[in-house]
Each structure stands twice: as structure tokens, then as C-alpha cells.
Write an enzyme that holds these catalytic residues in place. Structure first.
Site, mmCIF file in Angstrom:
data_model
loop_
_atom_site.group_PDB
_atom_site.id
_atom_site.type_symbol
_atom_site.label_atom_id
_atom_site.label_comp_id
_atom_site.label_asym_id
_atom_site.label_seq_id
_atom_site.Cartn_x
_atom_site.Cartn_y
_atom_site.Cartn_z
ATOM 1 C CG ASP A 1 -0.338 -0.073 2.522
ATOM 2 O OD1 ASP A 1 0.913 -0.177 2.592
ATOM 3 O OD2 ASP A 1 -1.065 -0.039 3.534
ATOM 4 C CB SER A 2 4.595 1.736 -0.084
ATOM 5 O OG SER A 2 4.851 0.562 -0.822
ATOM 6 C CG ASP B 1 0.369 -4.102 2.002
ATOM 7 O OD1 ASP B 1 0.524 -5.053 2.797
ATOM 8 O OD2 ASP B 1 1.196 -3.172 1.884
ATOM 9 C CE LYS C 1 3.130 -6.034 3.851
ATOM 10 N NZ LYS C 1 2.662 -4.841 4.596
ATOM 11 C CD GLU D 1 0.277 -1.490 8.040
ATOM 12 O OE1 GLU D 1 -0.099 -0.706 8.942
ATOM 13 O OE2 GLU D 1 0.808 -1.107 6.988
ATOM 14 C CD GLU E 1 7.683 -0.304 7.734
ATOM 15 O OE1 GLU E 1 6.722 -1.003 7.372
ATOM 16 O OE2 GLU E 1 7.900 0.843 7.279
HETATM 17 O O1 KIV Z 1 3.584 -1.137 1.633
HETATM 18 C C1 KIV Z 1 4.777 -1.498 1.687
HETATM 19 O O2 KIV Z 1 5.599 -1.207 0.807
HETATM 20 C C2 KIV Z 1 5.191 -2.301 2.834
HETATM 21 C C3 KIV Z 1 6.658 -2.563 2.996
HETATM 22 C C4 KIV Z 1 7.352 -1.360 3.468
HETATM 23 C C5 KIV Z 1 6.913 -3.730 3.855
HETATM 24 O O3 KIV Z 1 4.385 -2.702 3.613
#
Ligand code: KIV
Length: 272
Positions: A52-53, A91, A121, A123, A190
Site C-alpha cells: 500500500d506504499s 496489501d 498482508k 498490519e 518494520e
Molecule cells: O507497503 C509497503 O511497501 C510495505 C513494505 C514497506 C513492507 O508494507
């Protein structure tokens, strides 16, 4: 060609657990589009994270919070079309799993069905345990994410190192054990102290993949645009830049602008 590239034709969640058992480090990078994913996959990466980055890197938002489930599915389906070998983890974005386990399952199913990704994934620790169990019960592999969890940035207030104090470190260790017991196939840690990350990695049998978590873990993940030097304003200590693409691209594009202005481009060979 790396040992891993020779040994595994297609990476699965089981491959990653086997890699940890054999002491082979796991490589993971983000990708959000077809062209980049094709390069990353062809270079022998084990795991591609459609993170989600993308909210920061692709859309220019300040945080990861604004990206939607539909947008994540769009990015993930572009990546999946490019990938032949890597495991593609997607994510679950902020707001798509926190309210209740049924919503979490619905979101995870949409990602798997509409993007073709291989795992999701999310959090958090014990607060998302029921959601994780429900997703796993539907046969969808889940990767956990502890430590600095960017979707909670407004609770933390800063992007500084997490779990430096004993209380938070103890909570993180419990959460990691819980994620393993619940059935997660791997965990991202992280920005936490390297010693704590190593302790966690040694205490569980599923792979621990670190970003800013030192070398004592089972694998490493970076944001692709950071490691190839496209995002030049971001330089945390944990980041190793393998290229300076910001500078190379700026030079190339400036040259193109000059060539157009001076009528150097196109030349006689570059036209019909
Ligand atoms: O969204 C992302 O890029 C991440 C990584 C930093 C692990 O969750």
C-alpha cells in the site's frame, strides 16, 4: 544466476518456509505495475509485494491511508500479469479489514479473485487476530506486519523506530507468536531494533522479513523505487540505494528536451 533462482521454478508460501528451514535468506521488493514487476520477477526476486506504499510512491499521498481496495486490485492485477516465478503478496489497504472479520474476508476474497494475487498482508497483532483466522479459513495465505505499521501513523505520530521500550518489545514478541499460531506464513517486521528482530526470528518457525530490522532475520524487503534511487528525498538509515535513477532520468530527460528544442531529434535515421 543465484542458487534460489536455479532451485525454485515457482515460489510458494511453502517455499518460503523451506527457505527459512534451510537458512536461505528471502528477497522481497515492492512493485505496483506490469513493466516494473516484469523486471523484478525476471531478476530472480522471491516475493513481490504489491504494497500500500503505492499510495505514496505511485499516487503521491503523504501516507498509505488514502489508497482504496479497488486501487490495490488495479495495481496487483497489473503485477500478476507480469510475474512467472515470484510469490505475489498484496496489501489489504487501510479501512478494508479493521472493522470486522467478515469485512476482512470479503476484502481478501476480492483481492484474490480480481487480481490473481497469491496471498494478502495486513498490519497489526492481536487486534486483527479474528480477521486473520477468518481469511485463513477461506484458504487465503496471510502475511503479518508488526513494528512500524504505517497505517497507524496517526496513532504513532512519527515514523521513528518502534519497540525500543521493553513493554512494546514484549507486546511485539507476543503478537509474533500469535501470528505464527494463527497460521500466518510469514511476518514483516518494520523499523525495530535489530536485536529484537533477531530474537523474534529465532523464536518462531515462519519466516520473518525485515525492513529496517537488521540482518538477524530471514529475509529483507525494500520499496523498489527507494532502492533504485527514484525517490531521492527519502533516505532512512536502513535504505541501501543500488542506483541513482532520479539523477540518471533527470539527465536523460533534460537531454531529450534539449534535442527537441535544438531540432537534433529526430534525425534522418529516426524518421520514415
Ligand atoms: O507497503 C509497503 O511497501 C510495505 C513494505 C514497506 C513492507 O508494507
Amino acid at each position: 544466476m543465484s542458487v534460489a533462482k536455479k532451485e525454485y521454478k515457482r515460489i510458494t508460501v511453502k517455499t518460503l518456509v523451506d527457505m527459512k528451514a534451510h537458512g536461505e535468506k528471502i528477497s522481497m521488493l515492492t512493485a505496483y505495475d506490469y513493466t516494473m514487476a516484469k523486471i523484478v520477477d525476471g531478476s530472480g526476486i522471491d516475493v513481490i509485494l504489491v504494497g500500500d506504499s503505492a499510495s505514496n510512491v505511485m499516487a503521491g499521498h503523504e501516507t498509505t491511508l488514502p489508497i482504496t481496495l479497488d486501487q490495490m486490485i488495479y495495481h496487483a492485477s497489473s503485477v500478476v500479469r507480469a510475474v512467472e516465478r515470484a510469490l505475489v503478496v498484496v496489501d489489504l489497504p487501510f479501512g478494508s479489514y479493521q472493522s470486522d472479520p467478515k469485512e476482512a474476508l470479503r476484502s481478501a476474497i476480492r483481492i484474490m479473485k480480481e487480481s490473481g494475487g497469491h496471498a494478502v498482508k495486513l498490519e497489526g497483532g492481536k487486534e486483527v487476530k479474528e480477521s486473520i483466522k477468518r481469511i485463513l479459513n477461506a484458504g487465503i495465505p496471510v502475511m503479518g506486519h508488526l513494528g512500524l505499521t504505517p497505517q497507524s501513523i496517526y496513532k504513532f505520530g512519527t515514523y521513528t523506530v518502534r519497540a525500543k521500550e521493553d513493554e512494546e518489545a514484549a507486546r511485539l514478541k507476543q503478537d509474533a507468536l500469535m501470528l505464527e499460531k494463527a497460521g500466518c506464513f510469514a511476518i514483516v517486521l518494520e523499523k525495530i531494533p535489530a536485536k529484537l528482530a533477531q530474537e523474534v526470528a529465532e523464536s518462531i518457525s515462519i519466516p520473518v522479513i525485515g525492513i529496517g530490522a537488521g540482518q538477524g532475520v530471514d529475509g529483507q524487503v525494500l520499496v523498489l523505487h527507494d532502492m533504485i534511487g527514484m525517490t531521492h528525498e527519502f533516505h532512512p538509515r536502513f535504505l541501501r540505494r543500488y542506483m541513482n535513477l532520479y539523477e540518471d532520468m533527470t539527465t536523460a530527460i533534460s537531454q531529450y528536451v534539449d534535442d527537441v528544442k535544438t531540432k537534433d531529434f529526430p534525425n534522418d535515421e529516426e524518421q520514415y
